[in-house]
Design a protein around this motif. Structure first.
Motif, PDB file in Angstrom:
ATOM      1  N   PHE A   1     -13.999  -5.847   4.956  1.00 50.50           N
ATOM      2  CA  PHE A   1     -13.796  -4.463   4.544  1.00 50.50           C
ATOM      3  C   PHE A   1     -12.803  -3.793   5.494  1.00 50.50           C
ATOM      4  O   PHE A   1     -12.927  -3.901   6.715  1.00 50.50           O
ATOM      5  CB  PHE A   1     -15.127  -3.711   4.549  1.00 50.50           C
ATOM      6  CG  PHE A   1     -16.149  -4.322   3.627  1.00 50.50           C
ATOM      7  CD1 PHE A   1     -16.050  -4.150   2.251  1.00 50.50           C
ATOM      8  CD2 PHE A   1     -17.197  -5.085   4.126  1.00 50.50           C
ATOM      9  CE1 PHE A   1     -16.982  -4.719   1.393  1.00 50.50           C
ATOM     10  CE2 PHE A   1     -18.132  -5.663   3.282  1.00 50.50           C
ATOM     11  CZ  PHE A   1     -18.027  -5.475   1.905  1.00 50.50           C
ATOM     12  N   VAL A   2     -11.848  -3.083   4.915  1.00 53.53           N
ATOM     13  CA  VAL A   2     -10.801  -2.460   5.708  1.00 53.53           C
ATOM     14  C   VAL A   2     -10.777  -0.961   5.445  1.00 53.53           C
ATOM     15  O   VAL A   2     -10.988  -0.508   4.320  1.00 53.53           O
ATOM     16  CB  VAL A   2      -9.424  -3.105   5.395  1.00 53.53           C
ATOM     17  CG1 VAL A   2      -9.069  -3.004   3.927  1.00 53.53           C
ATOM     18  CG2 VAL A   2      -8.333  -2.504   6.263  1.00 53.53           C
ATOM     19  N   VAL A   3     -10.547  -0.186   6.532  1.00 56.90           N
ATOM     20  CA  VAL A   3     -10.474   1.271   6.447  1.00 56.90           C
ATOM     21  C   VAL A   3      -9.210   1.752   7.160  1.00 56.90           C
ATOM     22  O   VAL A   3      -8.591   1.021   7.930  1.00 56.90           O
ATOM     23  CB  VAL A   3     -11.712   1.950   7.089  1.00 56.90           C
ATOM     24  CG1 VAL A   3     -12.969   1.639   6.304  1.00 56.90           C
ATOM     25  CG2 VAL A   3     -11.860   1.530   8.548  1.00 56.90           C
ATOM     26  N   GLU A   4      -8.849   2.990   6.892  1.00 52.93           N
ATOM     27  CA  GLU A   4      -7.726   3.608   7.585  1.00 52.93           C
ATOM     28  C   GLU A   4      -8.101   3.893   9.041  1.00 52.93           C
ATOM     29  O   GLU A   4      -9.273   4.017   9.393  1.00 52.93           O
ATOM     30  CB  GLU A   4      -7.356   4.928   6.919  1.00 52.93           C
ATOM     31  CG  GLU A   4      -6.813   4.791   5.509  1.00 52.93           C
ATOM     32  CD  GLU A   4      -5.356   4.352   5.483  1.00 52.93           C
ATOM     33  OE1 GLU A   4      -4.812   3.995   6.559  1.00 52.93           O
ATOM     34  OE2 GLU A   4      -4.775   4.361   4.384  1.00 52.93           O
TER      35      GLU A   4
ATOM     36  N   LEU B   1     -10.207  -9.330   0.789  1.00 51.00           N
ATOM     37  CA  LEU B   1     -10.095  -7.991   1.368  1.00 51.00           C
ATOM     38  C   LEU B   1     -10.553  -6.918   0.379  1.00 51.00           C
ATOM     39  O   LEU B   1     -10.170  -6.942  -0.797  1.00 51.00           O
ATOM     40  CB  LEU B   1      -8.653  -7.714   1.783  1.00 51.00           C
ATOM     41  CG  LEU B   1      -8.043  -8.693   2.784  1.00 51.00           C
ATOM     42  CD1 LEU B   1      -6.615  -8.274   3.130  1.00 51.00           C
ATOM     43  CD2 LEU B   1      -8.889  -8.807   4.052  1.00 51.00           C
ATOM     44  N   PHE B   2     -11.349  -5.965   0.904  1.00 43.27           N
ATOM     45  CA  PHE B   2     -11.859  -4.860   0.099  1.00 43.27           C
ATOM     46  C   PHE B   2     -11.630  -3.552   0.871  1.00 43.27           C
ATOM     47  O   PHE B   2     -12.085  -3.423   2.009  1.00 43.27           O
ATOM     48  CB  PHE B   2     -13.351  -5.030  -0.179  1.00 43.27           C
ATOM     49  CG  PHE B   2     -13.680  -6.266  -0.966  1.00 43.27           C
ATOM     50  CD1 PHE B   2     -13.646  -6.254  -2.353  1.00 43.27           C
ATOM     51  CD2 PHE B   2     -14.023  -7.450  -0.315  1.00 43.27           C
ATOM     52  CE1 PHE B   2     -13.955  -7.399  -3.084  1.00 43.27           C
ATOM     53  CE2 PHE B   2     -14.326  -8.600  -1.038  1.00 43.27           C
ATOM     54  CZ  PHE B   2     -14.292  -8.571  -2.424  1.00 43.27           C
ATOM     55  N   PRO B   3     -10.951  -2.581   0.265  1.00 38.14           N
ATOM     56  CA  PRO B   3     -10.686  -1.326   0.972  1.00 38.14           C
ATOM     57  C   PRO B   3     -11.803  -0.307   0.779  1.00 38.14           C
ATOM     58  O   PRO B   3     -12.447  -0.248  -0.271  1.00 38.14           O
ATOM     59  CB  PRO B   3      -9.411  -0.829   0.294  1.00 38.14           C
ATOM     60  CG  PRO B   3      -9.557  -1.305  -1.126  1.00 38.14           C
ATOM     61  CD  PRO B   3     -10.273  -2.640  -1.039  1.00 38.14           C
ATOM     62  N   LYS B   4     -12.029   0.512   1.811  1.00 31.59           N
ATOM     63  CA  LYS B   4     -12.872   1.708   1.690  1.00 31.59           C
ATOM     64  C   LYS B   4     -11.980   2.918   1.907  1.00 31.59           C
ATOM     65  O   LYS B   4     -11.400   3.086   2.970  1.00 31.59           O
ATOM     66  CB  LYS B   4     -14.008   1.714   2.711  1.00 31.59           C
ATOM     67  CG  LYS B   4     -14.915   2.948   2.563  1.00 31.59           C
ATOM     68  CD  LYS B   4     -15.976   3.013   3.640  1.00 31.59           C
ATOM     69  CE  LYS B   4     -16.919   4.179   3.385  1.00 31.59           C
ATOM     70  NZ  LYS B   4     -16.228   5.494   3.411  1.00 31.59           N
ATOM     71  N   LEU B   5     -11.906   3.760   0.888  1.00 37.06           N
ATOM     72  CA  LEU B   5     -10.996   4.895   0.927  1.00 37.06           C
ATOM     73  C   LEU B   5     -11.733   6.199   1.195  1.00 37.06           C
ATOM     74  O   LEU B   5     -12.917   6.342   0.879  1.00 37.06           O
ATOM     75  CB  LEU B   5     -10.258   5.016  -0.412  1.00 37.06           C
ATOM     76  CG  LEU B   5      -9.480   3.784  -0.887  1.00 37.06           C
ATOM     77  CD1 LEU B   5      -8.788   4.093  -2.201  1.00 37.06           C
ATOM     78  CD2 LEU B   5      -8.489   3.328   0.165  1.00 37.06           C
TER      79      LEU B   5
ATOM     80  N   ALA C   1      -0.544   1.428  -0.567  1.00 37.61           N
ATOM     81  CA  ALA C   1      -2.003   1.499  -0.548  1.00 37.61           C
ATOM     82  C   ALA C   1      -2.570   0.696   0.630  1.00 37.61           C
ATOM     83  O   ALA C   1      -1.960  -0.273   1.103  1.00 37.61           O
ATOM     84  CB  ALA C   1      -2.581   0.975  -1.858  1.00 37.61           C
ATOM     85  N   LEU C   2      -3.728   1.095   1.084  1.00 35.93           N
ATOM     86  CA  LEU C   2      -4.356   0.486   2.256  1.00 35.93           C
ATOM     87  C   LEU C   2      -4.465  -1.022   2.134  1.00 35.93           C
ATOM     88  O   LEU C   2      -4.114  -1.757   3.068  1.00 35.93           O
ATOM     89  CB  LEU C   2      -5.740   1.111   2.464  1.00 35.93           C
ATOM     90  CG  LEU C   2      -6.644   0.472   3.526  1.00 35.93           C
ATOM     91  CD1 LEU C   2      -5.996   0.556   4.907  1.00 35.93           C
ATOM     92  CD2 LEU C   2      -8.014   1.144   3.533  1.00 35.93           C
TER      93      LEU C   2
ATOM     94  N   ALA D   1      -2.837  -3.958   4.449  1.00 35.18           N
ATOM     95  CA  ALA D   1      -3.704  -4.943   5.095  1.00 35.18           C
ATOM     96  C   ALA D   1      -3.214  -6.358   4.809  1.00 35.18           C
ATOM     97  O   ALA D   1      -3.174  -7.213   5.708  1.00 35.18           O
ATOM     98  CB  ALA D   1      -5.140  -4.758   4.617  1.00 35.18           C
ATOM     99  N   VAL D   2      -2.843  -6.620   3.564  1.00 42.33           N
ATOM    100  CA  VAL D   2      -2.320  -7.938   3.208  1.00 42.33           C
ATOM    101  C   VAL D   2      -1.077  -8.255   4.030  1.00 42.33           C
ATOM    102  O   VAL D   2      -0.950  -9.354   4.607  1.00 42.33           O
ATOM    103  CB  VAL D   2      -1.995  -8.004   1.700  1.00 42.33           C
ATOM    104  CG1 VAL D   2      -1.218  -9.280   1.371  1.00 42.33           C
ATOM    105  CG2 VAL D   2      -3.273  -7.948   0.866  1.00 42.33           C
TER     106      VAL D   2
END
Length: 338
Positions: A41-44, A83-87, A104-105, A109-110
């Motif tokens: 999970f990836v965040v800003e 990869l899964f983003p949390k916005l 986009a986040l 990330a990619v």
């Protein structure tokens, strides 16, 4: 009791269980680090990794820490991450517009992971639920009582092309819209990405075990929709034949890999799909499966290491070629004796 009593048996299966080396020689299913895909999970931002309350040991990462985690995962022998983003909720809208933003986040990330760990295979989710204010996997009809299948598929195809352009290796549509695999394959090919693979969430069931994941990505559950349920697009847990039908439809539309989700509760479906396709079969040991093992282990009711291994072994034994699991890194280390 008569200690002299002897059975006259020709077949004694226990002979091959007598020593550890004999048991190893006849072991039928073997787990390897290369069997696993690690969901992340990836965040800003650049804050320290944030542990997810309902998923002990699983974190949301900023980009710098995501890259560090991917290096560790690759070093452990795991070949792929998903990869899964949390916005920020303020960035979401009914249309999931940010999914089509070239900055986009998840796309950043990619690019960051590919630059730092180019040998690592990257999968990305193709669905709108992280981006929509209502939390559903597509855009809604004017009446807000259904997901508009065809409009959604058009958006997903554009989304997959953006992900391919960012450098992703495998796009993974998880939305369960009709016809989306064929549309994504056509869009990728037309954009010059014929070499990009599709892992289709083909048999994705309307499970009650997704709660921790929804916490992790911050997706609402039908907020602002009176009548809509994800049961209108995800599979009924009671239906076995329908799952096979979905898998074969996706194969026919160009899927390179077929997924069953959840995994541990649907071992029969994994076996059914394995017997009907020659494509690689993936299975997703989902957040709720992970959480229940962790919770029971923390209460002292289960041995975490043994149950972790057994749960994954069962999924592979059922016929999965690859397993998405939050245990990926730790399990790979354990298998390598690290």
């Amino acid at each position: 009791m008569d200690d002299a009593f002897k059975l006259n048996l020709v077949q004694r299966p226990r002979r091959l269980r007598r020593t550890a080396s004999l048991r190893a020689m006849v072991e039928e299913t073997v787990l390897r680090p290369a069997d696993f895909i690690a969901p992340l999970f990836v965040v800003e931002g650049d804050a320290a990794p944030e542990e997810i309350n309902s998923m002990p040991g699983v974190f949301r990462f900023g980009l710098a820490d995501l890259v560090k985690e991917c290096r560790e995962i690759q070093a452990a022998g795991v070949p792929a991450v998903a990869l899964f983003p949390k916005l920020d909720p303020k960035l979401k809208d009914d249309e999931g517009s940010l999914a089509l933003d070239e900055n986009a986040l998840v796309l950043r990330a990619v690019r960051a992971v590919k630059a730092a760990v180019p040998e690592l295979t990257i999968l990305t989710d193709v669905a709108l639920d992280p981006y929509t204010s209502h939390g559903h996997d597509g855009v809604l009809t004017a009446e807000r009582d259904d997901v508009d299948n065809d409009r959604t598929v058009g958006i997903l195809a554009r989304m997959a092309v953006l992900q391919a352009r960012a450098g992703v290796d495998v796009v993974a549509p998880s939305d369960m819209m009709d016809g989306r695999v064929g549309a994504i394959r056509a869009a990728l090919d037309a954009a010059g990405f014929a070499g990009k693979a599709i892992m289709a969430y083909s048999a994705k069931f309307n499970s009650g075990y997704y709660g921790p994941f929804r916490e992790a990505v911050g997706s609402a559950q039908a907020a602002g929709t009176r009548l809509l349920s994800k049961a209108t697009y995800q599979l009924n847990p009671a239906n076995r034949r329908e799952a096979i039908q979905e898998a074969l439809l996706d194969e026919g539309e160009g899927a390179d890999m077929i997924m069953v989700k959840p995994a541990g509760l649907y071992l029969d479906i994994i076996r059914d799909v394995r017997e009907r396709t020659q494509k690689p079969v993936a299975a997703y040991q989902i957040s709720g499966e992970y959480a229940q093992i962790q919770a029971a282990a923390r209460l002292g009711w289960l041995d975490l290491a043994r149950c972790r291994h057994e749960s994954l072994l069962a999924i592979k034994r059922a016929g999965a070629d690859m397993i998405l699991t939050y245990f990926a890194k730790e399990m790979a280390k354990a298998l390598r004796g690290a």
